[in-house]
Enzyme design. Structure first.
Site, PDB file in Angstrom:
ATOM      1  N   HIS A 223      47.296  49.545  38.832  1.00 40.64           N
ATOM      2  CA  HIS A 223      46.741  48.638  39.847  1.00 40.64           C
ATOM      3  C   HIS A 223      45.271  48.335  39.583  1.00 40.64           C
ATOM      4  O   HIS A 223      44.850  47.172  39.626  1.00 40.64           O
ATOM      5  CB  HIS A 223      46.897  49.231  41.244  1.00 40.64           C
ATOM      6  CG  HIS A 223      46.093  48.494  42.273  1.00 40.64           C
ATOM      7  ND1 HIS A 223      46.502  47.300  42.820  1.00 40.64           N
ATOM      8  CD2 HIS A 223      44.852  48.755  42.790  1.00 40.64           C
ATOM      9  CE1 HIS A 223      45.563  46.858  43.652  1.00 40.64           C
ATOM     10  NE2 HIS A 223      44.556  47.714  43.650  1.00 40.64           N
TER      11      HIS A 223
ATOM     12  N   ASP B 270      33.129  46.696  29.474  1.00 35.85           N
ATOM     13  CA  ASP B 270      34.098  47.795  29.390  1.00 35.85           C
ATOM     14  C   ASP B 270      33.637  48.934  30.280  1.00 35.85           C
ATOM     15  O   ASP B 270      32.437  49.061  30.561  1.00 35.85           O
ATOM     16  CB  ASP B 270      34.220  48.304  27.951  1.00 35.85           C
ATOM     17  CG  ASP B 270      33.120  49.313  27.631  1.00 35.85           C
ATOM     18  OD1 ASP B 270      33.392  50.523  27.650  1.00 35.85           O
ATOM     19  OD2 ASP B 270      31.972  48.888  27.386  1.00 35.85           O
TER      20      ASP B 270
ATOM     21  N   CYS C  89      51.875  47.131  43.381  1.00 39.20           N
ATOM     22  CA  CYS C  89      51.876  46.563  44.730  1.00 39.20           C
ATOM     23  C   CYS C  89      53.185  45.849  45.064  1.00 39.20           C
ATOM     24  O   CYS C  89      53.547  45.733  46.243  1.00 39.20           O
ATOM     25  CB  CYS C  89      50.691  45.619  44.895  1.00 39.20           C
ATOM     26  SG  CYS C  89      49.096  46.491  44.908  1.00 39.20           S
TER      27      CYS C  89
ATOM     28  N   CYS D 152      50.466  42.915  41.372  1.00 42.75           N
ATOM     29  CA  CYS D 152      50.733  43.805  40.241  1.00 42.75           C
ATOM     30  C   CYS D 152      52.036  44.569  40.463  1.00 42.75           C
ATOM     31  O   CYS D 152      52.599  44.598  41.567  1.00 42.75           O
ATOM     32  CB  CYS D 152      49.568  44.778  40.025  1.00 42.75           C
ATOM     33  SG  CYS D 152      49.512  46.183  41.170  1.00 42.75           S
TER      34      CYS D 152
ATOM     35  N   ASP E 254      33.364  51.780  19.905  1.00 44.94           N
ATOM     36  CA  ASP E 254      31.935  52.037  20.016  1.00 44.94           C
ATOM     37  C   ASP E 254      31.522  52.961  18.861  1.00 44.94           C
ATOM     38  O   ASP E 254      32.356  53.423  18.095  1.00 44.94           O
ATOM     39  CB  ASP E 254      31.579  52.620  21.379  1.00 44.94           C
ATOM     40  CG  ASP E 254      32.267  53.944  21.655  1.00 44.94           C
ATOM     41  OD1 ASP E 254      32.840  54.526  20.725  1.00 44.94           O
ATOM     42  OD2 ASP E 254      32.240  54.400  22.803  1.00 44.94           O
TER      43      ASP E 254
ATOM     44  N   CYS F 243      47.663  41.549  46.233  1.00 43.52           N
ATOM     45  CA  CYS F 243      47.813  41.831  44.800  1.00 43.52           C
ATOM     46  C   CYS F 243      49.270  41.673  44.383  1.00 43.52           C
ATOM     47  O   CYS F 243      50.183  42.074  45.113  1.00 43.52           O
ATOM     48  CB  CYS F 243      47.325  43.245  44.487  1.00 43.52           C
ATOM     49  SG  CYS F 243      47.477  43.715  42.749  1.00 43.52           S
TER      50      CYS F 243
END
Length: 379
Positions: A337, A268, A311, A308, A94, A306
């Site tokens: 996560h 974002d 998890c 991931c 940015d 989930c």
């Protein structure tokens, strides 16, 4: 040759959302996409390998903060952000404009730029369109943002009108100062607050300058969600169909889906990692604050739906223990996560667009997540 190109793959017949690809010097990005924020050339607590593992495609870094620490000259000497942070995929920076207006109470906006104080040391600083371009050219991202004024919400119409006109003049100066258009794409930022005619004026001004991409700024700054969606309803259609559209600073699950429905390609936000450090987790059933006492003996994963790393391997009870003990590993697990959750959400959004069912997906997701409840607590 343009530094980036946008490829439209499909428009969802049910919702009008866009499925596409942004081709950059460091690889292609499937859109709509959520971009993890690595403010100081790092996504807090996570390694580039972990981000790659969870299928992050692009990272956002912050011009203002990297200008102060370690300095753009050091990053440039290291070979640019990609080498400095060991990330070989696309990077977006940015302009620093938002930080100037949000972190410094003592600022003086002039036509030449903004005089303000360093939020850390208090020293006097000056940032202009030309300086913002010099810093970003040195940092070396694939995509960079024009320096704009980010007005507060709400803002009086006359103030907003003057701000939009200044932002358009600054955008032209940014283009003139940009030294690397062949390998760094500069995005213009559409401002205008809630005022439809000012959004149209801002979009027309920027489109006339033919930027490679366009961002929508001045949203997610305290306005209600219905106001943000209303502004997107009349702003996104103003932007070119053959270039990427980026909604800045948005990272809640509902806003990602609603933004995609309205034709946004890129998002974002620091939200998923910031709330993770307080033990707040995004799950398929809504918000879960794992540090709460209710989870002291709960040996289920954060989200049973989930897949991931967090998890698959750790329980709510263990993560609560780590977070309550201020152990960094606990913050790493919750951050992993939450980012995985949003990246996977956007993968599901892309699949729903491909199959012409994004509105159906939204309805089912909102119902399960709890957004449809009158007392819903979400982020």
């Amino acid at each position: 040759m343009a530094a980036i190109t946008y490829e439209l793959i499909k428009t969802c017949k049910q919702s009008g959302a866009r499925l596409g690809k942004i081709h950059t010097p460091h690889g292609s990005i499937d859109t709509p996409i959520f971009m993890p924020v690595g403010t100081l050339a790092t996504v807090k607590t996570l390694s580039p390998d972990e981000l790659d593992e969870m299928a992050a495609q692009v990272i956002l870094s912050n011009t203002y903060h990297l200008w102060l620490r370690p300095g753009e000259d050091i990053v440039q000497e290291a070979g640019g952000l990609h080498s400095f942070m060991n990330w070989d995929k696309p990077i977006l920076t940015d302009s620093g404009g938002y930080q100037v207006f949000s972190l410094s109470d003592l600022r003086n906006i002039k036509e030449e730029g903004v005089h303000f104080r360093n939020h850390i040391s208090g020293e006097k600083l000056f940032l202009s369109p030309e300086k913002a371009m010099t810093i970003q050219n040195a940092l070396g991202p694939d995509m960079m943002m024009a320096f704009d004024e980010c007005p507060p919400y709400p803002a009086e119409e006359e103030y907003m009108k003057a701000s939009v006109e200044r932002t358009s003049r600054w955008a032209e100066r940014c283009l003139e100062a940009h030294q690397r258009p062949s390998d760094q794409a500069l995005f213009g930022i559409v401002q205008g607050g809630e005022y439809e005619y000012l959004r149209k004026q801002s979009a027309n001004d920027l489109i006339s300058l033919d930027f490679p991409g366009y961002a929508i700024g001045g949203l997610s700054v305290g306005e209600p969600k219905d106001v943000m969606n209303h502004v997107l309803d009349f702003t996104t259609p103003l932007l070119p169909k053959d270039k990427p559209r980026y909604l800045m600073g948005v990272g809640s699950a509902d806003s990602l889906i609603d933004g995609a429905i309205r034709g946004v390609d890129m998002f974002d936000c620091v939200l998923p990692t910031r709330i993770a450090r307080n033990g707040a987790c995004m799950t398929s059933n809504g918000r879960l604050v794992v540090r709460n006492a209710a989870y002291a003996r709960d040996f289920k994963p954060i989200d049973e739906n989930c897949n991931c790393y967090t998890c698959r391997n750790y329980s709510r009870a263990y993560i609560r223990h780590l977070v309550k003990s201020n152990e960094t590993f606990g913050f790493r697990l919750t951050s992993y996560h939450n980012l995985y959750f949003l990246l996977n959400l956007m993968k599901q959004v892309r699949e729903a667009i491909l199959e012409d069912r994004l509105l159906d997906f939204r309805e089912a997701f909102f119902e399960q997540y709890g957004f449809n409840s009158p007392n819903a607590k979400n982020f």
